[in-house]
Every structure is written in structure tokens, then in C-alpha cells.
Design an enzyme around this catalytic site. Structure first.
Site, PDB file in Angstrom:
ATOM      1  N   GLU A 172       4.553  -4.848   7.343  1.00 18.98           N
ATOM      2  CA  GLU A 172       3.766  -3.776   7.969  1.00 18.98           C
ATOM      3  C   GLU A 172       4.198  -3.488   9.399  1.00 18.98           C
ATOM      4  O   GLU A 172       4.159  -2.346   9.855  1.00 18.98           O
ATOM      5  CB  GLU A 172       2.268  -4.128   7.937  1.00 18.98           C
ATOM      6  CG  GLU A 172       1.631  -4.073   6.558  1.00 18.98           C
ATOM      7  CD  GLU A 172       1.728  -5.374   5.772  1.00 18.98           C
ATOM      8  OE1 GLU A 172       2.544  -6.263   6.149  1.00 18.98           O
ATOM      9  OE2 GLU A 172       0.997  -5.518   4.775  1.00 18.98           O
TER      10      GLU A 172
ATOM     11  N   ALA B   7       0.864  -1.186   0.000  1.00 19.34           N
ATOM     12  CA  ALA B   7       0.000   0.000   0.000  1.00 19.34           C
ATOM     13  C   ALA B   7       0.900   1.234   0.000  1.00 19.34           C
ATOM     14  O   ALA B   7       2.046   1.171   0.446  1.00 19.34           O
ATOM     15  CB  ALA B   7      -0.881  -0.022   1.243  1.00 19.34           C
TER      16      ALA B   7
ATOM     17  N   GLU C 164      -0.309  -9.383  -0.573  1.00 16.46           N
ATOM     18  CA  GLU C 164      -1.725  -9.703  -0.334  1.00 16.46           C
ATOM     19  C   GLU C 164      -2.515  -9.766  -1.639  1.00 16.46           C
ATOM     20  O   GLU C 164      -3.371 -10.636  -1.821  1.00 16.46           O
ATOM     21  CB  GLU C 164      -2.330  -8.668   0.629  1.00 16.46           C
ATOM     22  CG  GLU C 164      -1.753  -8.821   2.033  1.00 16.46           C
ATOM     23  CD  GLU C 164      -2.092  -7.646   2.945  1.00 16.46           C
ATOM     24  OE1 GLU C 164      -1.831  -6.486   2.555  1.00 16.46           O
ATOM     25  OE2 GLU C 164      -2.626  -7.884   4.034  1.00 16.46           O
TER      26      GLU C 164
ATOM     27  N   GLY D  95       0.679  -5.032   0.950  1.00 23.01           N
ATOM     28  CA  GLY D  95      -0.476  -5.157   0.054  1.00 23.01           C
ATOM     29  C   GLY D  95      -0.117  -5.821  -1.270  1.00 23.01           C
ATOM     30  O   GLY D  95      -0.984  -6.431  -1.910  1.00 23.01           O
TER      31      GLY D  95
HETATM   32  N1  CAA Z   1       4.608   3.251  -0.495  1.00 21.39           N
HETATM   33  C1  CAA Z   1       5.018   4.432  -1.046  1.00 21.39           C
HETATM   34  N2  CAA Z   1       6.171   4.578  -1.722  1.00 21.39           N
HETATM   35  C2  CAA Z   1       6.961   3.482  -1.830  1.00 21.39           C
HETATM   36  C3  CAA Z   1       6.623   2.240  -1.277  1.00 21.39           C
HETATM   37  C4  CAA Z   1       5.376   2.154  -0.587  1.00 21.39           C
HETATM   38  N3  CAA Z   1       4.915   1.000  -0.064  1.00 21.39           N
HETATM   39  N4  CAA Z   1       7.607   1.360  -1.531  1.00 21.39           N
HETATM   40  C5  CAA Z   1       8.535   2.029  -2.230  1.00 21.39           C
HETATM   41  N5  CAA Z   1       8.169   3.308  -2.407  1.00 21.39           N
HETATM   42  C6  CAA Z   1       8.884   4.377  -3.117  1.00 21.39           C
HETATM   43  C7  CAA Z   1      10.038   4.885  -2.263  1.00 21.39           C
HETATM   44  O1  CAA Z   1       9.579   5.827  -1.313  1.00 21.39           O
HETATM   45  C8  CAA Z   1      10.923   5.485  -3.322  1.00 21.39           C
HETATM   46  O2  CAA Z   1      10.384   6.730  -3.711  1.00 21.39           O
HETATM   47  P1  CAA Z   1      11.378   8.004  -3.893  1.00 21.39           P
HETATM   48  O3  CAA Z   1      12.254   7.626  -5.061  1.00 21.39           O
HETATM   49  O4  CAA Z   1      10.441   9.125  -4.222  1.00 21.39           O
HETATM   50  O5  CAA Z   1      12.140   8.152  -2.648  1.00 21.39           O
HETATM   51  C9  CAA Z   1      10.743   4.526  -4.505  1.00 21.39           C
HETATM   52  O6  CAA Z   1       9.525   3.837  -4.257  1.00 21.39           O
HETATM   53  C10 CAA Z   1      11.841   3.481  -4.609  1.00 21.39           C
HETATM   54  O7  CAA Z   1      11.936   2.836  -3.358  1.00 21.39           O
HETATM   55  P2  CAA Z   1      13.329   2.690  -2.531  1.00 21.39           P
HETATM   56  O8  CAA Z   1      14.252   3.814  -2.840  1.00 21.39           O
HETATM   57  O9  CAA Z   1      12.980   2.445  -1.112  1.00 21.39           O
HETATM   58  O10 CAA Z   1      13.886   1.337  -3.229  1.00 21.39           O
HETATM   59  P3  CAA Z   1      14.868   0.269  -2.590  1.00 21.39           P
HETATM   60  O11 CAA Z   1      15.226  -0.643  -3.725  1.00 21.39           O
HETATM   61  O12 CAA Z   1      15.953   0.908  -1.816  1.00 21.39           O
HETATM   62  O13 CAA Z   1      13.949  -0.548  -1.527  1.00 21.39           O
HETATM   63  C11 CAA Z   1      11.942  -1.702  -0.819  1.00 21.39           C
HETATM   64  C12 CAA Z   1      12.881  -1.309  -1.993  1.00 21.39           C
HETATM   65  C13 CAA Z   1      12.662  -2.673   0.121  1.00 21.39           C
HETATM   66  C14 CAA Z   1      10.754  -2.383  -1.436  1.00 21.39           C
HETATM   67  C15 CAA Z   1      11.529  -0.425  -0.027  1.00 21.39           C
HETATM   68  O14 CAA Z   1      11.047   0.537  -0.956  1.00 21.39           O
HETATM   69  C16 CAA Z   1      10.458  -0.656   1.000  1.00 21.39           C
HETATM   70  O15 CAA Z   1      10.744  -1.163   2.080  1.00 21.39           O
HETATM   71  N6  CAA Z   1       9.184  -0.297   0.689  1.00 21.39           N
HETATM   72  C17 CAA Z   1       8.084  -0.377   1.608  1.00 21.39           C
HETATM   73  C18 CAA Z   1       7.627  -1.816   1.812  1.00 21.39           C
HETATM   74  C19 CAA Z   1       6.503  -1.884   2.820  1.00 21.39           C
HETATM   75  O16 CAA Z   1       6.660  -1.582   3.994  1.00 21.39           O
HETATM   76  N7  CAA Z   1       5.313  -2.308   2.350  1.00 21.39           N
HETATM   77  C20 CAA Z   1       4.147  -2.424   3.189  1.00 21.39           C
HETATM   78  C21 CAA Z   1       3.274  -1.224   3.032  1.00 21.39           C
HETATM   79  S1  CAA Z   1       1.923  -1.192   4.193  1.00 21.39           S
HETATM   80  C22 CAA Z   1       0.718  -2.193   3.508  1.00 21.39           C
HETATM   81  O17 CAA Z   1       0.890  -2.734   2.436  1.00 21.39           O
HETATM   82  C23 CAA Z   1      -0.552  -2.347   4.313  1.00 21.39           C
HETATM   83  C24 CAA Z   1      -1.460  -3.416   3.843  1.00 21.39           C
HETATM   84  O18 CAA Z   1      -1.482  -4.500   4.355  1.00 21.39           O
HETATM   85  C25 CAA Z   1      -2.384  -3.178   2.737  1.00 21.39           C
END
Ligand code: CAA
Length: 258
Positions: free
Chosen positions: A132, A65, A112, A109
Site C-alpha cells: 500500500e 483492494a 489481509e 487486502g
Molecule cells: N486493483 C485493481 N486492479 C488490479 C489490481 C488492484 N489491486 N491488481 C491488479 N489489477 C489489474 C491490473 O490493473 C491489470 O488490469 P488491466 O489488464 O486492465 O490493465 C490486471 O489486473 C493484471 O495486472 P498487471 O498487468 O499489473 O499484472 P502483472 O503480472 O504485471 O503484475 C501485480 C501483478 C504485481 C500483482 C500488479 O498487478 C500489482 O502491483 N497490483 C497492485 C498490488 C497492490 O498495490 N495491492 C494493494 C492494493 S491497496 C489495498 O489492498 C488496501 C488495503 O489494505 C485493503
């Protein structure tokens, strides 16, 4: 139909939906989820489509998400809009068989959504996770439920409580995915499977999917009873007779999807 966050195409009875928000690793913002729901509903209603394939990019199926979109939401906001419902759940409700072709990150998500598909085909670079907890919340779109049913309690607890990712081989071993292929072959193999399913009688594929899904929601006795009734009901389809006659006649069946 022009979409901003996804692309769609059809091939031989297969609809392909590609999540296309590369700068955010296909993070599932409201706009993307609305488009996904719309595309799924329209392909599900299309009598010419026998399988729906959902994929992302090589680097990310979807990184979850959209965290930035969620940051300032309050409890009152998410309760009022029933956040992570509606379009988020369309994939779990379509009657057409679905495949998620996953390469790279399938997190939160993203994992999921992949688990809502009828099966997952993964590239050898795929990484699945429910991180999460690392951002102070818990899975909100079925992660604690579908993951636990797919991989069992211990691995689901490990993933949900540590937020650590599992690789494609672990996902295969634990039953989360149906198949792992080299990244370069992901679309070719997923499409091969999707076209094979799309080549079946559509009503039979729909009731077959329904019967398998019942296994996760009921007792064995009830599930077997349901399956028996649906099996009997297939004898009402023209395609059931055609399939058996074609076998006896040593020819390919010609389905009329009725
Ligand atoms: N939401 C918003 N933006 C996201 C994102 C997310 N879930 N995941 C990645 N991005 C964005 C980053 O902010 C970044 O944007 P900017 O270039 O503007 O800074 C861009 O995508 C590239 O990401 P990274 O620079 O972080 O890339 P990386 O290769 O270094 O890392 C990653 C990759 C490990 C996937 C890391 O991006 C990450 O940890 N993302 C979040 C994962 C996460 O926590 N997901 C769960 C979300 S909550 C949820 O999903 C609730 C539910 O149950 C429905």
C-alpha cells in the site's frame, strides 16, 4: 446461488469459496467483497459445514483492494461508508474454522484476507506483500496488526515500509503460513486438511478456534484461564464423551455435533 465474482461448492462438509475475477487478479472490488461476505455467512450458518476453504487462482489469491475503484474516493466518502469494514471483516468473525489456500499474489487486502483465515496453506509460488505504501496509503484491513503479530516487528516493518513481497519459504519460516506445498498439490493438500477439520466435532472445533484466537488478544494468565473454562465446558458436549469412549473402545468416534 449465482455469484459474479466468486464460485462456491461443497465437498464432504467443506465449503470451497474460489475468488474468481481473473482479469483483475482477483482485486477485491465492492461486488466481490459483498459476495464473499454473503457466502461466508451462509456457510457459517450451515450445520453441515465444518470448514471453509478460500482460494483464488494459480496466479493470484488476490492482488489487493481494487485500486481503480478507490482512486477517486475522498476522505468524506471512506469515512461515511466506513470503507474496508462490514463485509471485509466477515471472515475474521465466522465461527467455523477457515483455511486460505494461497497461490501467486496475496497482496494488500489479499494478504489481509488470507491472514483473517485461521491458517494459510501456500503454494511454493505464493508471494505475500503489503505494498500500500507504494500507492500512497497504508494497509487498511488489519495488515499492520495481523502481519506484525504473525511475523514480528522487523519483517512486518520491512514489508509495510518497502512494499516488497516475501516468498513462500520466508512466509513459512516467519510463521505467516502453516505449510508450503508444490502448486499442483495446493488444493489437494488444503482440502485434505479442511476435510480432516470438518471430520471433527463441530462445536468442539468452534470453541477450540475461539480459544486459540484469544491468545492473540489477551494476557497469558487470562488466556490460560479462558482455555481452562472452555476445556471444562467441553465436558457438556455429547461429543466429548463419545470421543473418549471411542478411544477406549478402539473405534472411530461418531459425532452427533452436540
Ligand atoms: N486493483 C485493481 N486492479 C488490479 C489490481 C488492484 N489491486 N491488481 C491488479 N489489477 C489489474 C491490473 O490493473 C491489470 O488490469 P488491466 O489488464 O486492465 O490493465 C490486471 O489486473 C493484471 O495486472 P498487471 O498487468 O499489473 O499484472 P502483472 O503480472 O504485471 O503484475 C501485480 C501483478 C504485481 C500483482 C500488479 O498487478 C500489482 O502491483 N497490483 C497492485 C498490488 C497492490 O498495490 N495491492 C494493494 C492494493 S491497496 C489495498 O489492498 C488496501 C488495503 O489494505 C485493503
Amino acid at each position: 446461488m449465482a455469484y459474479e465474482y466468486i464460485t462456491t461448492e461443497t465437498q464432504d462438509g467443506v465449503a470451497i469459496i474460489t475468488l474468481n475475477r481473473p482479469k483483475a487478479l482477483n482485486a477485491l472490488c465492492a461486488g466481490l467483497i459483498a459476495e464473499l461476505g454473503q457466502a461466508l455467512q451462509s456457510f457459517d450458518a450451515d450445520a453441515g459445514i465444518g470448514c471453509i476453504l478460500i482460494t483464488g487462482s494459480e496466479k493470484a489469491f488476490a492482488a489487493g483492494a481494487d485500486i481503480k475503484e478507490m482512486t477517486d474516493k475522498t476522505y468524506q466518502d471512506v469515512e461515511a461508508e466506513d470503507f474496508i469494514t462490514g463485509d471485509w471483516e466477515v471472515l475474521s468473525k465466522v465461527r467455523t474454522p477457515t483455511i486460505a489456500a494461497v497461490s501467486g499474489f496475496a497482496l494488500g487486502g489479499g494478504c489481509e484476507i488470507a491472514m483473517m483465515a485461521d491458517m494459510i496453506v501456500a503454494s511454493d509460488t505464493a508471494k505475500f506483500g503489503q505494498p500500500e505504501i507504494t500507492i500512497g496509503t497504508i494497509p487498511g484491513s488489519g495488515g499492520t496488526q495481523r502481519l506484525t503479530r504473525a511475523v514480528g516487528k522487523s519483517l512486518a516493518m520491512y514489508m509495510c515500509l518497502t512494499g516488497e513481497f516475501i516468498d513462500a519459504e520466508t512466509a513459512l519460516r516467519s510463521g505467516l503460513v502453516a505449510k508450503v506445498v508444490p502448486t499442483a498439490e495446493l488444493m489437494e493438500e488444503s482440502l485434505r486438511i479442511a476435510k480432516k477439520i470438518a471430520g471433527m466435532s463441530r462445536p468442539v472445533a468452534r470453541v477450540c478456534k475461539e480459544a486459540v484466537n484469544v491468545a492473540l488478544e489477551t494476557t497469558l494468565t487470562e488466556g490460560v484461564r479462558f482455555e481452562r473454562r472452555v476445556f471444562h465446558a467441553t465436558f457438556a458436549f455429547d461429543d466429548r464423551k463419545e470421543g473418549m469412549e471411542a478411544f477406549a473402545g478402539k473405534r472411530k468416534p461418531e459425532w452427533n455435533h452436540r
